[in-house]
Write a protein that holds these residues in place. Structure first.
Motif, mmCIF file in Angstrom:
data_model
loop_
_atom_site.group_PDB
_atom_site.id
_atom_site.type_symbol
_atom_site.label_atom_id
_atom_site.label_comp_id
_atom_site.label_asym_id
_atom_site.label_seq_id
_atom_site.Cartn_x
_atom_site.Cartn_y
_atom_site.Cartn_z
ATOM 1 N N ALA A 124 -12.215 4.655 54.508
ATOM 2 C CA ALA A 124 -11.996 3.217 54.301
ATOM 3 C C ALA A 124 -10.640 2.804 54.887
ATOM 4 O O ALA A 124 -9.744 3.633 55.029
ATOM 5 C CB ALA A 124 -12.043 2.903 52.806
ATOM 6 N N TYR A 125 -10.514 1.529 55.198
ATOM 7 C CA TYR A 125 -9.238 1.030 55.715
ATOM 8 C C TYR A 125 -8.124 1.232 54.697
ATOM 9 O O TYR A 125 -6.978 1.503 55.057
ATOM 10 C CB TYR A 125 -9.364 -0.445 56.112
ATOM 11 N N SER A 126 -8.471 1.111 53.391
ATOM 12 C CA SER A 126 -7.458 1.333 52.349
ATOM 13 C C SER A 126 -6.925 2.760 52.433
ATOM 14 O O SER A 126 -5.736 3.007 52.229
ATOM 15 C CB SER A 126 -8.049 1.120 50.958
ATOM 16 N N ALA A 161 0.179 12.835 51.063
ATOM 17 C CA ALA A 161 -0.545 12.644 49.805
ATOM 18 C C ALA A 161 -2.019 13.033 49.929
ATOM 19 O O ALA A 161 -2.574 13.076 51.017
ATOM 20 C CB ALA A 161 -0.441 11.190 49.373
ATOM 21 N N ALA A 162 -2.623 13.323 48.755
ATOM 22 C CA ALA A 162 -4.069 13.499 48.701
ATOM 23 C C ALA A 162 -4.666 12.141 48.335
ATOM 24 O O ALA A 162 -4.251 11.533 47.348
ATOM 25 C CB ALA A 162 -4.439 14.535 47.659
ATOM 26 N N THR A 163 -5.600 11.655 49.153
ATOM 27 C CA THR A 163 -6.183 10.333 48.900
ATOM 28 C C THR A 163 -7.535 10.510 48.227
ATOM 29 O O THR A 163 -8.364 11.296 48.687
ATOM 30 C CB THR A 163 -6.335 9.567 50.222
ATOM 31 N N ILE A 164 -7.728 9.795 47.134
ATOM 32 C CA ILE A 164 -8.919 9.999 46.317
ATOM 33 C C ILE A 164 -9.693 8.693 46.160
ATOM 34 O O ILE A 164 -9.126 7.674 45.755
ATOM 35 C CB ILE A 164 -8.521 10.570 44.938
ATOM 36 N N PRO A 165 -10.987 8.730 46.507
ATOM 37 C CA PRO A 165 -11.778 7.493 46.490
ATOM 38 C C PRO A 165 -12.290 7.117 45.095
ATOM 39 O O PRO A 165 -12.591 7.993 44.279
ATOM 40 C CB PRO A 165 -12.953 7.837 47.409
ATOM 41 N N THR A 186 -17.557 -0.189 54.917
ATOM 42 C CA THR A 186 -17.519 0.195 56.336
ATOM 43 C C THR A 186 -17.590 1.725 56.466
ATOM 44 O O THR A 186 -18.370 2.252 57.253
ATOM 45 C CB THR A 186 -16.230 -0.295 57.027
ATOM 46 N N ALA A 187 -16.781 2.416 55.669
ATOM 47 C CA ALA A 187 -16.765 3.876 55.763
ATOM 48 C C ALA A 187 -18.093 4.456 55.262
ATOM 49 O O ALA A 187 -18.572 5.465 55.786
ATOM 50 C CB ALA A 187 -15.606 4.438 54.948
ATOM 51 N N ALA A 240 -16.762 0.610 61.790
ATOM 52 C CA ALA A 240 -15.782 1.119 60.824
ATOM 53 C C ALA A 240 -14.513 1.499 61.586
ATOM 54 O O ALA A 240 -14.401 1.240 62.790
ATOM 55 C CB ALA A 240 -16.351 2.322 60.080
ATOM 56 N N SER A 241 -13.586 2.131 60.877
ATOM 57 C CA SER A 241 -12.295 2.455 61.489
ATOM 58 C C SER A 241 -12.385 3.698 62.384
ATOM 59 O O SER A 241 -13.317 4.495 62.269
ATOM 60 C CB SER A 241 -11.265 2.730 60.386
ATOM 61 N N ARG A 242 -11.383 3.844 63.233
ATOM 62 C CA ARG A 242 -11.249 5.045 64.065
ATOM 63 C C ARG A 242 -11.099 6.271 63.159
ATOM 64 O O ARG A 242 -11.625 7.346 63.442
ATOM 65 C CB ARG A 242 -10.006 4.858 64.936
ATOM 66 N N PHE A 243 -10.407 6.050 62.058
ATOM 67 C CA PHE A 243 -10.191 7.089 61.062
ATOM 68 C C PHE A 243 -11.536 7.587 60.513
ATOM 69 O O PHE A 243 -11.762 8.811 60.381
ATOM 70 C CB PHE A 243 -9.301 6.482 59.974
ATOM 71 N N ALA A 244 -12.463 6.664 60.244
ATOM 72 C CA ALA A 244 -13.794 7.041 59.755
ATOM 73 C C ALA A 244 -14.546 7.849 60.820
ATOM 74 O O ALA A 244 -15.263 8.803 60.500
ATOM 75 C CB ALA A 244 -14.599 5.801 59.369
ATOM 76 N N ALA A 245 -14.361 7.479 62.088
ATOM 77 C CA ALA A 245 -15.020 8.207 63.182
ATOM 78 C C ALA A 245 -14.561 9.655 63.199
ATOM 79 O O ALA A 245 -15.361 10.590 63.307
ATOM 80 C CB ALA A 245 -14.705 7.544 64.525
ATOM 81 N N GLU A 246 -13.242 9.855 63.055
ATOM 82 C CA GLU A 246 -12.705 11.213 63.064
ATOM 83 C C GLU A 246 -13.214 12.003 61.860
ATOM 84 O O GLU A 246 -13.599 13.161 61.980
ATOM 85 C CB GLU A 246 -11.174 11.157 63.043
ATOM 86 N N LEU A 247 -13.234 11.325 60.723
ATOM 87 C CA LEU A 247 -13.627 11.986 59.483
ATOM 88 C C LEU A 247 -15.079 12.448 59.507
ATOM 89 O O LEU A 247 -15.404 13.541 59.043
ATOM 90 C CB LEU A 247 -13.424 10.993 58.339
ATOM 91 N N TYR A 248 -15.954 11.625 60.047
ATOM 92 C CA TYR A 248 -17.382 11.946 60.005
ATOM 93 C C TYR A 248 -17.913 12.463 61.342
ATOM 94 O O TYR A 248 -19.116 12.598 61.523
ATOM 95 C CB TYR A 248 -18.185 10.721 59.540
#
Lengths: 276, 350
Positions: B94-96, B107-111, B209-210, B228-236
């Motif tokens: 997610a963008y957040s 940090a560890a990011t937790i959804p 989006t993610a 979605a974000s570029r970040f989501a592309a890398e992640l998935y």
């Protein structure tokens, strides 16, 4: 010429100006330079930087290549478009690239500033219509067996879709001569100017296919009144994956650019009042 | 059945395994507030025993046991690292989350599913921080977040102003010419309307989006892509067909970083919320205080609270450690109801 409702010369003599990234095609002299095909990011970006340094105003490079043989290098496709985008960001030069498939028109339009329709597709009417709908400027090359009237009718297809931004480009026609790859028809330049209001470019690289003829024919094209040139330049021609024999080195391109500047000054003088 | 098809299935399953592994490690990190130390032999034995009893699995007992020992060991190591835990609303990618990572790369990011869950988990101490979107240049204020901000006890400790760069993403190896539909959050779709029209793509609403990117990666529906974000592309592991597909380049979102205590440094910006009485000049009086003190107000927003009552949010330049600002805050406090300083913090523009 009949039925050229939109493409034919205007009564008031007004000519079309196509605006691309701050360049006024038809008014500013344009040199589109770059490799035949996008081969890699390194090759494309290095060539882009070199042609920009030598004074090119736009960048070419094929991502989708129409090849005589189905086994020849067909281009990098979407990956090639992304590389072109990178080269544009590095140099600021607008991108000219060919589209060969109707399904690709919108996608190529997302990446390129000018869509090129090649000689082999000049009369691909569904491609022309799709290109017209895209609204992007179109560089329409002359088919190798096409008359002026047929060519202008193809431009008419694009204009009829509501897209006035068409640039014509002479790239040689087939004749009995086999010494050159094609026979560059420079008489078409003033003919287009008489019959149509669209800008006219010349591509001496494909028009001759002979390295030694590119410079004299480029100068001759300026003398004939061309609004711009399209030239194949490769950072290392001997390693090119296609059109090895007609791609200029950046050095040769730089020399040509300097001579072109002299030729253009001469032509400007010739058209001034003192020669009325 | 073809080898290629089977391998594609395997790739999809791997994507899911990775996502589940991540989720398991996150749960492990969240247990820290509820126990002392990272080692709990009884619990570990219980997990291993349960795994061992799944005898119908194709995977043999020896394999699953050693696999789970590795997982438990990794979970423990991760807990020992004492990572800062930052919560966000949405799914991974997610963008957040991108904003949270830009703010704190360690940090560890937790959804979390809901914004309120993010706030609650910071209040309870399960999380160190929460990152939430406050406003978007095209979409306006994020209503749900702002209504919680009216009453939350949390403080704003940082703000991140981030460009929102939407990308069209497809499963690797798919042909861009076959794409007919684009899945994304309604707001993202509306921000890419012209792009979708140009390329004759149907936009399909998705909750996130993610989430749309994850769905494309895991289900690989034919002819479908996600925005979605570029970040989501890398992640998935998705292929970026086109970056920057939003119609306006002025698309930015501002995020707040929330914590239990105030920011350690005074920062350069403050946020406050208050209520005014329903009488002429009530709001004007507050604004006048700031104007006379020469303090630049950067945002003013009213958010409906109780029927007929509006909470007013203001942001202004400066820090409450500056006497001039502190005085203005005190003066404003006397003019309105329930004036609360949400925080003075550093705002980062990306």
């Amino acid at each position: 010429m009949k039925n050229l409702k939109l493409t034919g010369a205007k009564a008031d003599g007004k000519r079309t100006i196509v605006e691309v990234g701050g360049i006024r095609v038809g008014e500013d002299f344009v040199v589109i330079a770059g490799p035949c095909a996008v081969e890699s990011e390194d090759q494309m970006v290095r060539t882009a930087v070199a042609v920009k340094e030598a004074g090119a105003t736009m960048l070419r490079g094929g991502a989708f290549k129409p090849r005589t043989s189905p086994y020849a290098f067909q281009g990098l496709g979407l990956k090639g478009l992304k590389i072109l985008d990178k080269a544009r960001r590095e140099t600021g030069l607008p991108i000219v690239t060919e589209v060969i498939d109707t399904r690709d028109v919108s996608w190529v339009g997302e990446y390129a500033d000018i869509l090129q329709i090649g000689a082999r597709n000049m009369q691909n009417f569904s491609l022309l219509r799709e290109a017209g709908k895209s609204g992007r400027p179109i560089l329409l090359k002359r088919g190798m067996y096409s008359t002026l009237e047929e060519w202008l009718n193809c431009a008419e297809y694009i204009l009829a879709e509501g897209n006035p931004n068409v640039i014509l480009c002479e790239r040689g026609i087939r004749s009995f001569e086999t010494y050159t790859r094609n026979t560059l028809d420079l008489s078409i330049v003033p003919s287009v100017k008489a019959q149509s209001h669209l800008p006219i470019f010349v591509d001496p690289s494909h028009g001759t296919g002979v390295l030694g003829l590119i410079e004299p024919m480029s100068l001759a094209a300026v003398a004939a009144g061309a609004d711009g040139l399209e030239l194949e330049v490769h950072v290392d021609p001997s390693s090119a994956l296609s059109d090895k024999d007609q791609q200029l080195s950046p050095e040769a391109f730089g020399r040509l650019m300097r001579k072109l500047a002299v030729m253009r000054r001469t032509m400007a003088e010739l058209s001034s009042e003192s020669y009325g | 059945m073809t080898l290629e098809g089977l391998r594609q299935d395997i790739d999809i399953i791997d994507t899911r395994i990775m996502a589940l592994l991540d989720e398991r490690l996150e749960r492990g990190l969240l247990t820290r507030r509820h126990k002392t130390g990272t080692r709990d032999p009884a619990r570990e034995a219980e997990v291993l025993d349960r795994v061992a009893r799944r005898t119908r699995c194709l995977a043999g007992r020896e394999f699953t046991e050693s696999l789970y020992q590795r997982i438990i060991a990794e979970s423990r190591t991760m807990q020992e690292r004492e990572l800062r835990l930052v919560g966000f609303q949405g799914m991974h990618g997610a963008y957040s989350e991108a904003a949270a990572r830009a703010w704190d790369t360690e940090a560890a990011t937790i959804p979390f599913k809901e914004f309120s869950q993010v706030f609650d988990a910071v209040v309870s101490g399960d999380l160190d921080f929460g990152v939430v979107p406050v406003e978007n240049t095209l979409g306006g204020i994020v209503g749900q977040v702002n209504s919680i901000l009216v009453t939350t006890e949390l403080r704003v400790v940082a703000a991140i102003d981030m460009p929102i760069d939407h990308c069209l993403l497809a499963a690797p190896g798919s042909d861009h010419r076959d794409i007919r539909t684009a899945y994304s959050h309604r707001q993202a779709l509306s921000q890419c309307r012209r792009f979708l029209d140009r390329n004759k793509l149907d936009g399909i609403d998705w909750f996130d989006t993610a989430g749309a990117a994850r769905m494309i990666a895991e289900d690989r529906p034919k002819g479908a892509a996600a925005i979605a974000s570029r970040f989501a592309a890398e992640l998935y592991g998705l292929e970026i067909i086109k970056e920057g597909v939003q119609d306006s380049s002025a698309n930015r979102t501002r995020f707040f970083v929330l914590a239990k205590g105030a920011a350690a440094t005074g920062g350069n910006k403050c946020s406050a919320v208050f209520f005014t009485d329903d009488k002429a000049g009530a709001l004007f009086g507050v604004l006048e205080v700031f104007a006379k003190a020469g303090i630049n107000l950067t945002r003013i927003e009213s958010v409906p609270d109780e029927p007929g009552d509006y909470a007013i949010f203001i942001d202004f330049d400066g820090s409450d450690r500056d006497a001039r600002v502190a005085e203005a805050i005190e003066a404003a406090r006397g003019l309105v109801r329930d004036f609360r300083l949400l925080g003075c913090y550093d705002e980062r523009k990306l």
